[in-house]
Structure formats: C-alpha cells, structure tokens
Motif scaffolding. Structure first.
Motif, PDB file in Angstrom:
ATOM      1  N   GLU A   1       0.961  -1.163   0.015  1.00 15.67           N
ATOM      2  CA  GLU A   1       0.040  -0.097   0.087  1.00 15.67           C
ATOM      3  C   GLU A   1       0.856   1.146   0.083  1.00 15.67           C
ATOM      4  OE1 GLU A   1      -2.684  -0.341   3.572  1.00 15.67           O
ATOM      5  OE2 GLU A   1      -3.791  -1.902   2.585  1.00 15.67           O
ATOM      6  N   LEU A   2       1.986   1.256   0.782  1.00 13.51           N
ATOM      7  CA  LEU A   2       2.901   2.491   1.018  1.00 13.51           C
ATOM      8  C   LEU A   2       3.613   2.786  -0.251  1.00 13.51           C
ATOM      9  CD1 LEU A   2       4.461   2.046   4.594  1.00 13.51           C
ATOM     10  CD2 LEU A   2       2.706   3.866   3.526  1.00 13.51           C
ATOM     11  N   GLU A   3       3.993   1.468  -1.041  1.00  9.80           N
ATOM     12  CA  GLU A   3       4.714   1.796  -2.354  1.00  9.80           C
ATOM     13  C   GLU A   3       3.771   2.308  -3.288  1.00  9.80           C
ATOM     14  OE1 GLU A   3       6.229  -2.355  -3.122  1.00  9.80           O
ATOM     15  OE2 GLU A   3       7.999  -1.889  -2.101  1.00  9.80           O
ATOM     16  N   SER A   4       2.533   1.759  -3.370  1.00  7.02           N
ATOM     17  CA  SER A   4       1.462   2.372  -4.303  1.00  7.02           C
ATOM     18  C   SER A   4       1.176   3.792  -4.067  1.00  7.02           C
ATOM     19  CB  SER A   4       0.151   1.638  -4.108  1.00  7.02           C
ATOM     20  OG  SER A   4       0.300   0.419  -4.387  1.00  7.02           O
ATOM     21  N   ARG A   5       1.215   4.024  -2.842  1.00  8.28           N
ATOM     22  CA  ARG A   5       1.167   5.625  -2.554  1.00  8.28           C
ATOM     23  C   ARG A   5       2.293   6.374  -2.912  1.00  8.28           C
ATOM     24  NH1 ARG A   5      -0.565   6.337   3.629  1.00  8.28           N
ATOM     25  NH2 ARG A   5      -0.542   8.603   2.858  1.00  8.28           N
ATOM     26  N   VAL A   6       3.487   5.980  -2.711  1.00  9.00           N
ATOM     27  CA  VAL A   6       4.893   6.618  -3.090  1.00  9.00           C
ATOM     28  C   VAL A   6       4.603   6.708  -4.772  1.00  9.00           C
ATOM     29  CG1 VAL A   6       6.935   6.407  -3.300  1.00  9.00           C
ATOM     30  CG2 VAL A   6       6.054   6.036  -1.173  1.00  9.00           C
ATOM     31  N   GLU A   7       4.227   5.684  -5.516  1.00  8.71           N
ATOM     32  CA  GLU A   7       4.071   5.681  -6.875  1.00  8.71           C
ATOM     33  C   GLU A   7       3.259   6.761  -7.184  1.00  8.71           C
ATOM     34  OE1 GLU A   7       3.521   1.905  -8.235  1.00  8.71           O
ATOM     35  OE2 GLU A   7       5.684   1.127  -7.654  1.00  8.71           O
ATOM     36  N   GLU A   8       2.044   6.757  -6.579  1.00  9.08           N
ATOM     37  CA  GLU A   8       1.259   7.885  -6.971  1.00  9.08           C
ATOM     38  C   GLU A   8       1.779   9.460  -6.623  1.00  9.08           C
ATOM     39  OE1 GLU A   8      -2.290   9.162  -8.609  1.00  9.08           O
ATOM     40  OE2 GLU A   8      -1.689   7.017  -8.425  1.00  9.08           O
ATOM     41  N   LEU A   9       2.031   9.697  -5.640  1.00 10.77           N
ATOM     42  CA  LEU A   9       2.953  10.731  -5.236  1.00 10.77           C
ATOM     43  C   LEU A   9       3.824  10.955  -6.347  1.00 10.77           C
ATOM     44  CD1 LEU A   9       3.144  10.708  -1.497  1.00 10.77           C
ATOM     45  CD2 LEU A   9       1.803  12.271  -2.913  1.00 10.77           C
ATOM     46  N   GLU A  10       4.740  10.384  -6.525  1.00  2.24           N
ATOM     47  CA  GLU A  10       5.620  10.591  -7.656  1.00  2.24           C
ATOM     48  C   GLU A  10       5.212  10.681  -9.058  1.00  2.24           C
ATOM     49  OE1 GLU A  10       8.055   6.950  -7.566  1.00  2.24           O
ATOM     50  OE2 GLU A  10       9.489   7.583  -6.007  1.00  2.24           O
ATOM     51  N   LYS A  11       4.160  10.185  -9.374  1.00  4.05           N
ATOM     52  CA  LYS A  11       3.283  10.592 -10.597  1.00  4.05           C
ATOM     53  C   LYS A  11       2.746  12.015 -10.585  1.00  4.05           C
ATOM     54  CE  LYS A  11       1.920   5.915 -11.740  1.00  4.05           C
ATOM     55  NZ  LYS A  11       0.808   4.944 -11.946  1.00  4.05           N
ATOM     56  N   ARG A  12       2.302  12.262  -9.506  1.00  2.45           N
ATOM     57  CA  ARG A  12       1.799  13.809  -9.334  1.00  2.45           C
ATOM     58  C   ARG A  12       2.830  14.849  -9.274  1.00  2.45           C
ATOM     59  NH1 ARG A  12      -2.330  13.024  -4.150  1.00  2.45           N
ATOM     60  NH2 ARG A  12      -3.935  11.415  -5.157  1.00  2.45           N
ATOM     61  N   THR A  13       4.005  14.440  -8.771  1.00  2.00           N
ATOM     62  CA  THR A  13       4.940  15.547  -8.794  1.00  2.00           C
ATOM     63  C   THR A  13       5.747  15.476  -9.956  1.00  2.00           C
ATOM     64  OG1 THR A  13       6.636  14.110  -7.613  1.00  2.00           O
ATOM     65  CG2 THR A  13       5.248  15.598  -6.345  1.00  2.00           C
TER      66      THR A  13
END
Length: 80
Positions: free
Chosen positions: A67-79
C-alpha cells in the motif's frame, strides 16, 4: 496336606503381589512417559501458535508495504 495347601496358596498370593508391584511400576513408567509427551505437545502447540501469529503479522506488514509503495508511486506521478 492341609499345611501344604496353605503354603501353596500363600506362595501363589505372594507371587501375585510381586507381579502386581512389577505391573504397577511399568504403568508408572508409562504414565510418566505420557506426561512428558503431553508437555512436549503443549510446548509444540505454543510454538505453532506463535508461528501462525508471526505469519499473520508478516502478511499484514507486506500488505502495508504494498500500500505504501502504491502511495509513493502515486505521489511521484503527481509531482513529475
């Protein structure tokens, strides 16, 4: 003849008493053996329960990591 009969009966009764003592000793040894087996089984059951708990904990941690990896990936995509 009467004294001989009493002597034979007493001898047989004495032998039966000795046999009973030997049998009781063997039963005591078997009881002790079963007690030790029960203790080992109980100990093993505690270890099994601990392993199950540990397995469940590892499963939850892996799920949380995903779950945390998915959140980090999502944040990386946003930034990006």
């Amino acid at each position: 003849m009467d004294n001989e009969m009493k002597l034979m009966v007493n001898t047989i009764i004495d032998e039966m008493g000795r046999m009973e003592e030997r049998i009781n000793k063997k039963f005591d040894k078997i009881d002790n053996h079963f007690d030790k087996l029960d203790q080992r089984l109980e100990s093993m059951q505690h270890e099994i329960n601990a392993c199950k708990l540990e397995r469940d904990s590892v499963g939850l941690l892996l799920k949380k990591i995903d779950e945390l990896e998915s959140r980090v990936e999502e944040l990386e995509k946003r930034t990006a």
